[in-house]
Structures are given as structure tokens and as C-alpha cells.
Scaffold this active site. Structure first.
Site, PDB file in Angstrom:
ATOM      1  N   ASN A  46       0.801  -1.142   0.062  1.00 21.51           N
ATOM      2  CA  ASN A  46      -0.099   0.115   0.155  1.00 21.51           C
ATOM      3  C   ASN A  46       0.824   1.118  -0.011  1.00 21.51           C
ATOM      4  O   ASN A  46       1.578   1.534  -0.881  1.00 21.51           O
ATOM      5  CB  ASN A  46      -1.196  -0.048   1.190  1.00 21.51           C
ATOM      6  CG  ASN A  46      -0.556  -0.316   2.479  1.00 21.51           C
ATOM      7  OD1 ASN A  46      -0.137  -1.251   2.676  1.00 21.51           O
ATOM      8  ND2 ASN A  46      -0.861   0.495   3.270  1.00 21.51           N
ATOM      9  N   ASP A  47       0.597   2.121   0.911  1.00 19.17           N
ATOM     10  CA  ASP A  47       1.154   3.483   0.807  1.00 19.17           C
ATOM     11  C   ASP A  47       3.052   3.371   0.437  1.00 19.17           C
ATOM     12  O   ASP A  47       3.673   2.933   1.371  1.00 19.17           O
ATOM     13  CB  ASP A  47       1.243   4.313   2.208  1.00 19.17           C
ATOM     14  CG  ASP A  47      -0.197   4.289   2.719  1.00 19.17           C
ATOM     15  OD1 ASP A  47      -1.116   3.626   2.089  1.00 19.17           O
ATOM     16  OD2 ASP A  47      -0.281   4.640   3.886  1.00 19.17           O
ATOM     17  N   GLN A  63       4.778   0.331   1.862  1.00 19.58           N
ATOM     18  CA  GLN A  63       3.876  -0.661   3.036  1.00 19.58           C
ATOM     19  C   GLN A  63       3.880  -1.875   2.602  1.00 19.58           C
ATOM     20  O   GLN A  63       3.382  -2.175   1.277  1.00 19.58           O
ATOM     21  CB  GLN A  63       2.766   0.073   3.306  1.00 19.58           C
ATOM     22  CG  GLN A  63       2.967   1.147   4.177  1.00 19.58           C
ATOM     23  CD  GLN A  63       2.878   0.991   5.693  1.00 19.58           C
ATOM     24  OE1 GLN A  63       2.078   0.255   6.214  1.00 19.58           O
ATOM     25  NE2 GLN A  63       4.227   1.331   6.137  1.00 19.58           N
ATOM     26  N   TYR A 106       3.728   1.143  10.423  1.00 21.70           N
ATOM     27  CA  TYR A 106       2.831   1.908   9.601  1.00 21.70           C
ATOM     28  C   TYR A 106       3.722   3.177   8.873  1.00 21.70           C
ATOM     29  O   TYR A 106       4.656   3.144   8.810  1.00 21.70           O
ATOM     30  CB  TYR A 106       1.637   2.460  10.256  1.00 21.70           C
ATOM     31  CG  TYR A 106       0.537   1.421  10.586  1.00 21.70           C
ATOM     32  CD1 TYR A 106       0.880   0.043  10.163  1.00 21.70           C
ATOM     33  CD2 TYR A 106      -0.533   1.649  10.916  1.00 21.70           C
ATOM     34  CE1 TYR A 106      -0.077  -0.760  10.426  1.00 21.70           C
ATOM     35  CE2 TYR A 106      -1.653   0.919  11.236  1.00 21.70           C
ATOM     36  CZ  TYR A 106      -1.237  -0.537  10.731  1.00 21.70           C
ATOM     37  OH  TYR A 106      -2.167  -1.584  10.901  1.00 21.70           O
ATOM     38  N   SER A 107       2.774   4.037   8.105  1.00 18.20           N
ATOM     39  CA  SER A 107       3.474   4.830   7.011  1.00 18.20           C
ATOM     40  C   SER A 107       3.949   6.044   7.859  1.00 18.20           C
ATOM     41  O   SER A 107       3.791   6.373   9.165  1.00 18.20           O
ATOM     42  CB  SER A 107       2.425   5.585   6.173  1.00 18.20           C
ATOM     43  OG  SER A 107       1.938   4.437   5.308  1.00 18.20           O
ATOM     44  N   ARG A 165      -1.822   9.533  12.522  1.00 15.85           N
ATOM     45  CA  ARG A 165      -0.763   8.771  11.972  1.00 15.85           C
ATOM     46  C   ARG A 165      -0.054   9.452  10.618  1.00 15.85           C
ATOM     47  O   ARG A 165      -0.563  10.529  10.298  1.00 15.85           O
ATOM     48  CB  ARG A 165      -1.236   7.327  11.252  1.00 15.85           C
ATOM     49  CG  ARG A 165      -2.513   7.540  10.606  1.00 15.85           C
ATOM     50  CD  ARG A 165      -3.023   5.833  10.296  1.00 15.85           C
ATOM     51  NE  ARG A 165      -4.291   6.031   9.649  1.00 15.85           N
ATOM     52  CZ  ARG A 165      -5.376   5.601  10.216  1.00 15.85           C
ATOM     53  NH1 ARG A 165      -5.638   5.547  11.605  1.00 15.85           N
ATOM     54  NH2 ARG A 165      -6.471   5.858   9.520  1.00 15.85           N
ATOM     55  N   ASP A 166       0.806   8.749  10.200  1.00 15.30           N
ATOM     56  CA  ASP A 166       1.563   9.046   8.701  1.00 15.30           C
ATOM     57  C   ASP A 166       2.223  10.404   8.710  1.00 15.30           C
ATOM     58  O   ASP A 166       2.075  11.192   7.928  1.00 15.30           O
ATOM     59  CB  ASP A 166       0.266   9.329   7.567  1.00 15.30           C
ATOM     60  CG  ASP A 166      -0.732   8.022   7.478  1.00 15.30           C
ATOM     61  OD1 ASP A 166      -0.206   6.910   8.001  1.00 15.30           O
ATOM     62  OD2 ASP A 166      -1.591   8.100   7.068  1.00 15.30           O
ATOM     63  N   GLU A 221      -5.888  10.900   5.933  1.00 12.73           N
ATOM     64  CA  GLU A 221      -4.378  10.137   6.208  1.00 12.73           C
ATOM     65  C   GLU A 221      -3.477  10.882   5.097  1.00 12.73           C
ATOM     66  O   GLU A 221      -3.925  11.509   4.240  1.00 12.73           O
ATOM     67  CB  GLU A 221      -4.944   8.955   5.323  1.00 12.73           C
ATOM     68  CG  GLU A 221      -6.042   7.921   6.528  1.00 12.73           C
ATOM     69  CD  GLU A 221      -5.970   6.576   6.099  1.00 12.73           C
ATOM     70  OE1 GLU A 221      -6.398   6.394   5.008  1.00 12.73           O
ATOM     71  OE2 GLU A 221      -5.735   5.648   6.983  1.00 12.73           O
TER      72      GLU A 221
END
Lengths: 485, 485
Positions: A46-47, A63, A106-107, A165-166, A221
Site C-alpha cells: 500500500n502506501d 508498506q 505503518y506509514s 498517523r502518517d 490520511e
């Protein structure tokens, strides 16, 4: 096989190597696999993460969940390039190996600082009751690709929910800022939360970036801020955005605002534009952008959407990244163009003046078309011989309309969100299209990047006819595109 | 970590996936890793296998042990290409998953037959007392890369020891022949054993190929027969060959014979030449060659030697394959040249007329040099600034001598077999060199492929100076070479 929570969060050490080698071979052998875009070695990507320039090369991570086409225990896989086109796969780089990222690395983003690459990302932690804490983590990657010194920098403050997040790390006048996607506890709205630090260790919240009075859905996001030709561009994904604020078709949008400047201390954009869709196609999300040392802004996207299934899920892999796009501003408008090195992939230039463009395009090509003014018709890509199955590009250069239609394009994706995407062109003018096809991925650059349509499609791999449905006044050039991985 | 027998033969399913992902990242991040040659994704590679044309593309496999730089439980990893230069890694293809190949899916060949790729290889089986049986196995790969229908075709006949392996499948006038490396029980000498079949199921031994009265060492490995410009070329590795029969420097040689023709039924070469070394460098072994559908003969080699350790063993990976070479015959002599598509990897052509050629060559390049007649000196590659460390190419175009010397080239390899290799050039003539460097691999084509010197070297990765030691009359062109994987 049922993907129970337990299975999705099984440590990588509990999977066996033969299964992984089989999954890698299965992903590689798929006729839908991309070969000049970053794609999964196995499982789900993903990202894009950590898009940056470090030690004389560009870097990007994605990801990854290596064991299936599901959102399981995530890690970062590392790629390096000197031209943003030819990438080396450097493999697993950020593993979920501390308490703070035990349920997923995570991202996040990356920035060269003091001869190392500083990685800032969200560690996903869940306790025994599956209650989540989002830890914002700093880590350092050395020139050998080794990641160490993971440190928790901060977690969600009291007024923000677990949806936090991110982080994107930015330096501005000697101050480090981080922007994060956030959901406030009071209203459950989406925000871009600004933090700052002088030393990358002590961080304090500056406040939510002022994005106007309208709520930005229930969560934002993947926020990014880049400088483009003297302007500030904010790219972000406002999940659940009211379509009256800005229209979009996908389950979740990836949007941008152009502003004259940003006032970091007052977390305000100066003279912001309305929201625009970054991509007019189907599957673009979680775009990450950064400014290279020479100031150039580059962006790369996940081609894939959250909460969406794809036909290759049955082959245990899913999704890919877009090609890298250079961002510029022309007449106040964001322009996205292929990077110059994309041309090094072209092979065997062929002029295609006729209605029939290719009988067997081979699944990996760039097609540059200039369709004259006052033409109407359909360009069939990846078509079978009777044109009953194809990816269709419908054009009307009189009215000024272009439609990418995947209704007849084989296996369907996310039909609840529509099977076509239409954009507006200047009326009664020729339109220039640069159409990049990489097996199951199409990216169409309209009028040198004024608009981009991206999407996945899943026609029968052997159907590789390209033709107009009728005589069309056009000029065209066709190139095979070289394999990079 | 000690590589016990038990550990080396542990099934892939008993290794954990995190270990494999870590090994893959470690191999990818090594500064010695090749980037335009086929190299290990992890662990050790050795012989090229199944080099063939099938379903519109070239295919090659390599022997792989994925879990370390040792000769453990072997499998085949599959690569595909349309130009013999840009390869897609299709992953694990032939696994040691039957009784007959339970201790390794060893080397073999491939041939397109009836729309499938027929694989013929040696299954290594050992019983509980570790007594080996070499089973010759047939299997079929479909267009999706799936291998099935493994069948034992035959095993070593009574007069041949357990050393019986590496079948090459050939079709000649509707008869299938297989040639295998073999050791006879009586004399324990090396042979090329010829078998034949009409249906690929029933096989009978034809006999040992007559290679003259001199014994070919104690074992021949990896025999290949290809047609080149109307001649028959036999390529093979006679282990333990007496150097009075044909001189060589490596622990084991990779040699060839040119004959006018072959009489299959009488297993005789017509008018065979003496033995010649295929490569004048250091590390070439197990070369595999085949005739493409248009008749062109191509060869690819393992760059690595049996019973030899390499510096990257410490990084848990070892070896690579050579670039593909096109074989032709000119004036009765075997010529090996890069395939035409190698030129598509060239970037940024630069004329290099001076003594100093590059201060920072970057580790991935082609350097074409024509050194005039009556020149003597040393070309330093991968040199540090005071030239105390470098890979040296010493030339004397008066006497007609060229030497590749890796004595000062950092970490040493197989020093017991000498640190330099010398070949003879025409006297008082200019010499043309095409020098391909890919990080720790060098391939030097002399006078358009009349001779080739290949070798691994392990200088400090940051030392990338290229210079003559003195003013040398020459013309030169330098290109960076693009990354393919």
C-alpha cells in the site's frame, strides 16, 4: 483460507520460508504483474513511504504485508534509484520488531539529516484488548541500509483519537515540523496536525492546520506539504469528505490544495485554493511527495484503495505504486508529468497514423496520441478482436470530454463506485494523451500533465489490440516500454 | 553458525520467512552486489540451468540455495527475458519436492517441445546412509511457469558411478539425445555420456562421446553441445584434467572443442580440435549454451567455482551469472561477444582520451579501449587514490601480452590458484578491450570477443578511480551501465 486476525498478525518468523518463496513466485508469474512500476514481491503493498534523497540516490519504501493480499502485519520495503525510474529492490527495511510498532510499522516519511536518513513513521500498537495506541517513531537508516535507534517521539495527545498517523518530516528555517493525519475526539473530524521540534527528540503540538470551516471528513490520511514553483501544495486523503465540499468518485479521495505560502507557527495556509482531485482516474491514494535537494517536487502514489478488493487477491498479491511524477505549476494549476528518465524505457518508436494502432501491443507500452479538435469516438486498449472486451478511452474534443471506462475491461473492481471517470477538456481543441500501460495498470497524462487518470484493469492478458472504433484524425507514436523489475 | 549437513539439507519449509527476508535484504544491500547481471536474491547461486527459448521469450534458471553461501539443498530459480539482457525474476521454479530430487534439484537443461518447456535435470537422492543415487528427471513447465509431471527417466547404469549428472537435451532429426557428465566405474575417468530416446520416456545409452585417448580428468561436469556457424562446439568442465593435456589455472577448467560435426550414433566428433579454455580469467564454470530458434548460439556461465570461498560468504550470499554471450566462429576460432541489447544499458557516452579515465566510475560501467601498438603499462580499475589497491590490467602490445591481476584488488579469492591470468595477443598490434564492470564482477572482451577474461574482485566499494599508470596512446569510451535488477 480464512484470514483471521491472529493469522494476519502472525510474526514473520512464524511463517515458513517455502511459503514465502512460493508466494514470491506466484506474484512474479502473474500475467497482471507490472514490470516498470514498483510492485509487490509478494503479498500486498500500500502506501509509499520515506520518499527522499539520501547518499546520492533517491529512496522510496512501500508498506508491505508479504504473506497475502490482506492488510496484515505491515513493514517497509526499500527501493533505491538514481533516476526515479530504474529501482533496485533492497528488501525489508523497517520491521515491526519493537513494542511500539509490534502491530505494524505503518506509514511515514524520511529526510536526510547529518549523513543519515531519518525515518519518521507511525508504530501501530494494540494491547491485549486490541485497543490501539499510535506511536510516532523516529529511526535512523545508515548508508548500508541498516535501520537502528528506533525511538518513540510522541503519541496521540488527549484531544486526538487513536486515528493519528502518517507523519511527514519537514525542515523549515532550522525547525523540524511534522504533519500528521488526525481525528479529533470532540467532533470526530479529519485534520492535519502540526508538530514541531528543534532536536527531533522533544516534540510539541503546534495545532491543526487551518483547512477552512468545512469539516474534512472523519479522518485525514497521508498529509504531505511540498513547495512547487514558489507555491505550497498540500496533498492529503480526507476520508468521508462530504461530496458537496469537493466531488470525487473513489471510496476515498486523494486531494490537494495550492496556497501561496504556509505560516507554520500559526498553522495557516496563505490564500489557499479549493480542494482538487489529484488524479481523475480510479485507484490513486496515499500519494507521497517531497522536495529533492534541487527543489524539484516529486510525487508517487499507491495505486490501490483501502477497503477494496482486487482480482489478484486470488493470486495472493495486490496493488502497486504509480510512476514518479514531477510536480510543477502552470497558470496556477498543478501539473504532473513523467520524469525525464521515463523516456529511457522507450524501445522501438513507431508512428501509428491509422485507426488500427497495434494488433498485439504486448501489455507494456507508452502510446502518445494527439487527437485533433472536433473528433468523437472511442479508443480501445487491451481489446479482444470483436471489441466486446477492452479498456475504453472515450473522447469528444468538440464538447471537451474524456472518459476512462473499465466497464468492459474484464474482471471488475469497486463497481459500487462507478465504472467510468470523466474529465473536462478545453472545447474544440486537440487533446494530447500520453498513455502508459503496464499490464494491469494504466496512467493517462492529459495535455502534458494538466490532468492524470490512473487505474487498474484486468482484461484477458492475451487481448492486446489497440484501435479506434472509427477513423479519427490523430497523430500517434507507440513505444514498447522496457522492463525494470 | 556451523553449516552441518543436517542444516544444509533442512527443507525450505523448516526455515522461517523472517530469516529469508533478512537474507534477501542483506544480499540486496551488499556493495558487492551486481546490478546488471543475474545474481542471488539470497544465498548461493551456481550453475545456469534450462537456458532456452519458449513461448516467445528466453528463459534461464540458476541453481539456488537460498539460505546461505553454502552448497545446501538446491532448487532452480527462473528468469525470463525478451532480449537476453533485461530479465524478470520469476522466482523458485523447480523445488526438491519428490523422492528422486529430495537432496537437490540439480543442474539440467530445457527445450520447448509441444508448447511446453521440457526440463531435464539431475535429481540428487541420498539414502539414510548418505549413499547417493543420481536420478535423471524429466518435467514440464507450462506457459504460466508451473512445473509438473516430474518423472524419473533413468539413473546411472552399472558401469557409471554416482557421478552422473547435468543432462543437456538435444533434438536431432526427430531423435532426442541427452548428454551427461559421467565418471566410469572402471577407471574413474570423466566422460560425456550420450543417451537417446524417441519419446522422452524410454531412454537408452548410446555410449561415451569419443574425446580422444587422453583421460578427461576424473569427472566431466556440465557438458553442452551447440552448433555454431556450421561447426559443432562441445563445452564441458573436465575436473582434475591433467594440465599436460590442456593448461588451465582455476581449480577446475571450463573448456571447449570445435569439431566439423558429430556422429550421434557412433558418439564421435568429426575432426575435433584440441581443448581450449573458454575463458582466460578466474571464475568461469558450468557454462550452458543453446541454439535459439534462429540458430544463434548463446552461452551463459556461472561466475564462481566449486570448492572455493568468496568474500561475500560473510554476507551470506555468493556468486552470480555472466552476461549472455553470442557464440560465432571466425577463422576457425570461437568468438564470444556481448549480445546486441547490452548496448541498451549504456548511458551517457563519454570519450576518455587521457591517462586519467574516471575519478569516480561508480562501479557499474562499460569501458571500451583501443590501446595502440607498442604500448606498455597498466590500467588500474577500481583504484584508490595512491593506486596501492586496484584491479590491474597490464598490457604490452609490443610483445603481445595482456594480464588481469587481482593481487592488489582488495579481499583475495582462491590465491592458491594464482592471482593473475595472462593471455597472448598479436604482437605489435593495437588491442581492443570492452571492459564490463558490475561492482565486484569484471568481464573483458578482447579484440571483439577473440578472448574473454572474467573474474570477481573485492576492492573497497568507494574506490572507483580508473587510470593508466602512464601516458598511453589509446582511444576510449566510457558508459555508465543501467541497472536491470
Amino acid at each position: 483460507m480464512e484470514w483471521t486476525r491472529e493469522k494476519r498478525y502472525l510474526p514473520y518468523s512464524k511463517w515458513d520460508a517455502e511459503t514465502l518463496l512460493d508466494l514470491q513466485a506466484q506474484a512474479a508469474n502473474s500475467p497482471y504483474q507490472m514490470h516498470y512500476h514498483l510492485h509487490p514481491t509478494s503479498g500486498l503493498v500500500n502506501d509509499p513511504n520515506g520518499f527522499s534523497f539520501f547518499n546520492g540516490a533517491y529512496h522510496v519504501f512501500y508498506q508491505s504485508y508479504p504473506f497475502g493480499a490482506v492488510h496484515g502485519l505491515k513493514s517497509w520495503v526499500h527501493f533505491k534509484s538514481t533516476d526515479l525510474v530504474h529501482w533496485i529492490n533492497l528488501g525489508l527495511a523497517v520491521k515491526p520488531d519493537t513494542m511500539a510498532d509490534s502491530h505494524g510499522a505503518y506509514s511515514g516519511s524520511a529526510k536526510e539529516i547529518n549523513d543519515k536518513l531519518f525515518l519518521m513513521y507511525t508504530g501501530n500498537y494494540r494491547d491485549e484488548n486490541w485497543v490501539r495506541t499510535p506511536y510516532q517513531i523516529g529511526a535512523w537508516m545508515d548508508k548500508n541500509g541498516k535501520v537502528s535507534d528506533k525511538t518513540v517521539l510522541f503519541k496521540n495527545p488527549d484531544h486526538i483519537t487513536e486515528h493519528f498517523r502518517d507523519p511527514q518530516i519537514i525542515e523549515e528555517n532550522g525547525i523540524y515540523y511534522a504533519i500528521l493525519g488526525a481525528q479529533d475526539k470532540a467532533e470526530k473530524h479529519g485534520h492535519i496536525d502540526v508538530w514541531k521540534s528543534l532536536d527531533l527528540k522533544d516534540w510539541e503540538e503546534v495545532g491543526f492546520l487551518d483547512l477552512g470551516s468545512e469539516p474534512m471528513g472523519y479522518m485525514i490520511e497521508c498529509p504531505n506539504i511540498v513547495k512547487v514553483d514558489g507555491k505550497v501544495v498540500v496533498i492529503f486523503c480526507p476520508q468521508g469528505l462530504d461530496k458537496r465540499i469537493a466531488d470525487y468518485d473513489d471510496i476515498y479521495p486523494d486531494m490537494y490544495i495550492i496556497a501561496d505560502d504556509i505560516d507554520w507557527e500559526n498553522h495557516k495556509l496563505i490564500n489557499p485554493s479549493p480542494l482538487h482531485n489529484l488524479d481523475e482516474g480510479f485507484d490513486v491514494y496515499a500519494t507521497q511527495a517531497f522536495n529533492a535537494p534541487d527543489g524539484t517536487a516529486y510525487a508517487i502514489s499507491w495505486v490501490g484503495l483501502p477497503d477494496t478488493t482486487y482480482p489478484t487477491d486470488d493470486e495472493n498479491w495486490a496493488n502497486c505504486l504509480s510512476q514518479v511524477k514531477k510536480l510543477t505549476i502552470r497558470d496556477g494549476q498543478l501539473i504532473q508529468t513523467p520524469v525525464p528518465s521515463m523516456k529511457t524505457l522507450r524501445r522501438g518508436e513507431e508512428k501509428v497514423p491509422n485507426k488500427l494502432i497495434q494488433t498485439n501491443a504486448g501489455g507494456q507500452y507508452e502510446l502518445e496520441l494527439t487527437i485533433a479538435a472536433n473528433q468523437m469516438g472511442t479508443l480501445h486498449l487491451a481489446a479482444n478482436s470483436d471489441l466486446s472486451q477492452s479498456l475504453q478511452v472515450k473522447f469528444d474534443t468538440t464538447k471537451g470530454q474524456l472518459t476512462l471506462d473499465r466497464k468492459q475491461a474484464g474482471k471488475q473492481v469497486a463497481v459500487d463506485y462507478g465504472t467510468s471517470r470523466t474529465l473536462t477538456l478545453p472545447k474544440q481543441e486537440a487533446v494530447k494523451l500520453n498513455i502508459f500501460v503496464d499490464h494491469s495498470l494504466v496512467e493517462i497524462f492529459v495535455n502534458d500533465g494538466e490532468q492524470v487518470l490512473t487505474g487498474r484493469f484486468f482484461t484477458e492478458p492475451q487481448d492486446q489490440l489497440i484501435t479506434f472504433d472509427q477513423e479519427t484524425e490523430h497523430e500517434g507514436t507507440f513505444w514498447k516500454m522496457e522492463t525494470i523489475l
